[in-house]
Design a protein around this motif. Structure first.
Motif, short mmCIF file in Angstrom:
data_model
loop_
_atom_site.label_atom_id
_atom_site.label_comp_id
_atom_site.label_asym_id
_atom_site.label_seq_id
_atom_site.Cartn_x
_atom_site.Cartn_y
_atom_site.Cartn_z
N CYS A 107 0.84 -1.19 0.00
CA CYS A 107 0.00 0.00 0.00
C CYS A 107 0.88 1.24 0.00
N TYR A 108 0.49 2.22 -0.82
CA TYR A 108 1.24 3.48 -0.88
C TYR A 108 0.23 4.63 -0.81
N PHE A 109 0.35 5.44 0.24
CA PHE A 109 -0.60 6.52 0.46
C PHE A 109 0.11 7.86 0.40
N ASN A 110 -0.24 8.67 -0.61
CA ASN A 110 0.35 10.00 -0.77
C ASN A 110 -0.47 10.99 0.07
N GLY A 111 -0.34 10.84 1.39
CA GLY A 111 -1.10 11.65 2.32
C GLY A 111 -1.12 10.99 3.69
N VAL A 112 -1.96 11.50 4.58
CA VAL A 112 -2.01 11.05 5.97
C VAL A 112 -3.20 10.11 6.18
N ALA A 113 -3.00 9.10 7.01
CA ALA A 113 -4.07 8.16 7.35
C ALA A 113 -4.64 8.49 8.72
N GLY A 114 -5.83 7.97 9.00
CA GLY A 114 -6.50 8.22 10.29
C GLY A 114 -5.96 7.34 11.40
N GLU A 115 -6.82 7.04 12.35
CA GLU A 115 -6.39 6.27 13.52
C GLU A 115 -6.35 4.77 13.22
N ARG A 116 -5.62 4.05 14.08
CA ARG A 116 -5.51 2.59 14.05
C ARG A 116 -5.04 2.10 12.67
N HIS A 138 -2.83 5.20 17.80
CA HIS A 138 -2.86 3.73 17.83
C HIS A 138 -2.35 3.10 16.53
N GLY A 139 -1.40 3.71 15.86
CA GLY A 139 -0.82 3.11 14.66
C GLY A 139 -0.13 1.80 14.97
N CYS A 140 -0.20 0.86 14.03
CA CYS A 140 0.46 -0.45 14.13
C CYS A 140 0.02 -1.25 15.36
N GLU A 141 -1.21 -1.03 15.79
CA GLU A 141 -1.73 -1.73 16.97
C GLU A 141 -1.87 -3.23 16.68
N TYR A 142 -1.37 -4.05 17.58
CA TYR A 142 -1.45 -5.52 17.46
C TYR A 142 -0.81 -6.04 16.17
N MET A 143 0.09 -5.33 15.59
CA MET A 143 0.76 -5.76 14.36
C MET A 143 1.67 -6.95 14.66
N THR A 144 1.66 -7.95 13.79
CA THR A 144 2.47 -9.15 14.01
C THR A 144 3.49 -9.39 12.92
N GLY A 145 3.44 -8.65 11.83
CA GLY A 145 4.39 -8.86 10.74
C GLY A 145 4.26 -7.77 9.71
N GLY A 146 5.14 -7.82 8.69
CA GLY A 146 5.08 -6.81 7.64
C GLY A 146 5.95 -5.60 7.96
N VAL A 171 6.11 2.09 6.84
CA VAL A 171 6.99 3.26 6.77
C VAL A 171 6.12 4.50 6.95
N VAL A 172 6.36 5.27 8.01
CA VAL A 172 5.59 6.49 8.28
C VAL A 172 6.52 7.68 8.02
N LEU A 173 6.30 8.37 6.91
CA LEU A 173 7.15 9.51 6.54
C LEU A 173 6.57 10.80 7.10
N GLY A 174 6.27 10.79 8.39
CA GLY A 174 5.66 11.96 9.01
C GLY A 174 5.32 11.67 10.46
N GLY A 175 4.40 12.43 11.01
CA GLY A 175 4.06 12.32 12.41
C GLY A 175 3.15 11.15 12.72
N THR A 176 3.11 10.81 13.99
CA THR A 176 2.20 9.76 14.46
C THR A 176 1.41 10.29 15.65
N GLY A 177 0.28 9.65 15.94
CA GLY A 177 -0.48 10.00 17.12
C GLY A 177 0.06 9.27 18.34
N ARG A 178 -0.71 9.28 19.39
CA ARG A 178 -0.28 8.63 20.63
C ARG A 178 -0.49 7.12 20.55
N ASN A 179 0.15 6.42 21.45
CA ASN A 179 -0.04 4.97 21.62
C ASN A 179 0.37 4.18 20.38
N PHE A 180 1.39 4.61 19.71
CA PHE A 180 1.88 3.89 18.53
C PHE A 180 2.47 2.55 18.96
N ALA A 181 2.22 1.50 18.20
CA ALA A 181 2.79 0.16 18.41
C ALA A 181 2.24 -0.55 19.65
#
Length: 466
Positions: free
Chosen positions: A359-368, A386-394, A397-407
């Motif tokens: 997936c390639y997103f030319n912009g910002v994504a929402g939560e989770r 809550h980016g990358c919440e419960y992630m197990t693989g893969g 790449v975040v080329l910018g800011g993140t919200g709270r509770n990442f990973a």
């Protein structure tokens, strides 16, 4: 969300029935009515008395209520709301005899789930070790020594159900009924006096369980199919245009318009591809679709390998849900007056449960973002909480800011985060991950290629301040 999930599943396999299992408890009838309106094909009411041997003892003893209570409430609520005839109602949770089946039918069930009793018929002795691989009679184990102890045969289960069916026939005959359908919902046939007059029942009111709701026109059992609005959708046109690739593997490329009412775009196309070529799919980019507009919910859901969706516009929630090898690109139009890296281009819960693909997103994504991602690669210019919440693989790449509770709960995979503000450590949940800086000489593309297909045993977040 549940209605959308049912719609997603019905798109990816229109021939399959979608079933929703609900715990028997107070209020389950209202929930069941919502599930019926969400166009599920099948509802199961699960009583507290069943449960696998792997269930915790506290769940077995203290979760849920008897199936009779939940089933009676569900039947009455569905009939009152004119929903009963279009949904199959099943009950399970400790059914053992033909008498249980008949009582279930009288309270409103069309179907009946058996599990524990058939297991006992093939030799289960209820040791409750199903999750430990130490089943002493060889039923629930992969240990070759223990499996030799298994003495059950299919005939044992067949014989058990023959006797259950025979008991059902005998009780039906005593009630003067020829078919099970004739007694579904006929709660007035239940003998209640003996129970109500029993000394243990003093002070208890069971009248609502026995109440029979009179339907004006509705049948009190399942008589018709749900009407799923999938006959005239975008994917039907996409499948027609991709017919050559689906049948002969010859690459095709075409354009199509998309609107926010076009939900689950790509799900039915992916189902058609998987039905023909399996999970392996086709070569990358065999079916290249350029879409222009605003995509509805679940854009690219379950997208199969060989399909590329290039969306010039923006997407709603659940983009790439269950991504299964496909490629998704979302970018703003060239004449858009937005600043991409400062603007939302896809909604919440993107890449939920993705297993492979890009997936390639030319912009910002929402939560989770990338919740439960287990193998997909994604590049995005910023994410919410809550980016990358419960992630197990893969790889993410975040080329910018993140919200709270990442990973939070991230137990595998790799995330690369551009930390220009220098405060990412404060917003990252460090319970299950470790932070590492990216050396200047490190070739990120090489790392992406190296980690992309691997399932990591521990989450890792690489942080770059460059």
């Amino acid at each position: 969300d549940l209605a959308q999930l049912i719609y997603d599943l019905k798109n990816v396999n229109p021939e399959a029935d979608v079933s929703v299992k609900l715990v028997s408890e107070v209020g389950v009838g209202t929930v069941a009515a919502g599930v019926a309106k969400a166009r599920a094909d099948h509802i199961t009411i699960a009583g507290f008395d069943g449960g696998t041997g792997a269930s915790p003892l506290t769940s077995l003893k203290h979760a849920g209520s008897p199936w009779e209570i939940g089933l009676a409430e569900t039947q009455q609520t569905l009939v009152l709301n004119g929903l009963r005839s279009r949904i199959a109602l099943q009950v399970d949770g400790g059914l053992k005899t033909g008498r249980d089946v008949v009582i279930g039918a009288l309270l409103g069930a069309d179907e009946f789930g058996f599990a524990t009793a058939p297991l006992i018929a093939v030799g289960c002795v209820m040791m409750r070790r199903c999750h430990l691989n130490t089943c002493t009679v060889g039923v629930a184990t992969q240990d070759p020594v223990l499996r030799k102890r298994f003495t059950g045969t299919p005939e044992h289960v067949v014989n058990y159900f023959f006797f259950v069916a025979e008991e059902v026939r005998e009780i039906l005959a005593s009630l003067g009924a020829r078919r099970l359908d004739d007694i579904i919902g006929a709660s007035d046939l239940l003998d209640r006096d003996g129970m109500i007059e029993h000394w243990k029942a003093r002070g208890l009111d069971f009248s609502n369980i026995f109440r029979k709701v009179e339907a004006a026109k509705e049948a009190t059992y399942w008589t018709e199919r749900q009407n799923h609005p999938i006959d005239d959708i975008l994917d039907r046109r996409l499948i027609e245009k991709a017919k050559l690739a689906l049948e002969t593997k010859v690459p095709v490329a075409f354009e199509a318009a998309i609107k926010n009412v076009d939900r689950s775009a790509g799900a039915m196309l992916s189902g058609a591809l998987a039905k023909r070529w399996g999970h392996k799919g086709l070569k990358d980019d065999t079916i290249h679709v350029t879409l222009k507009g605003t995509a509805g919910q679940s854009f690219g859901a379950f997208l199969a390998r060989g399909i590329t969706f290039d969306l010039v516009g923006d997407g709603n929630d659940y983009v790439g849900k269950g991504l299964s090898g496909g490629r998704i690109i979302v970018r703003p139009p060239e004449n858009a007056r937005i600043v991409p890296h400062q603007s939302i281009i896809v909604g919440n819960t993107v890449l939920y449960g993705a297993i492979s693909g890009e997936c390639y997103f030319n912009g910002v994504a929402g939560e989770r973002f990338a919740v439960r991602n287990s193998g997909a690669i994604a590049v995005v210019e910023g994410v919410g909480d809550h980016g990358c919440e419960y992630m197990t693989g893969g790889v993410v790449v975040v080329l910018g800011g993140t919200g709270r509770n990442f990973a939070a709960g991230m137990s595998g995979g790799v995330a690369y985060v551009l930390d220009e503000e220098g405060d990412f450590a404060r917003r990252c949940n460090m319970a299950m991950v470790e932070l590492q800086p990216v050396p200047e000489e490190d070739d990120m593309l090489e790392k992406l290629h190296h980690h992309g297909g691997d399932l990591m045993h521990k989450g890792m977040v690489d942080v770059s301040g460059d």
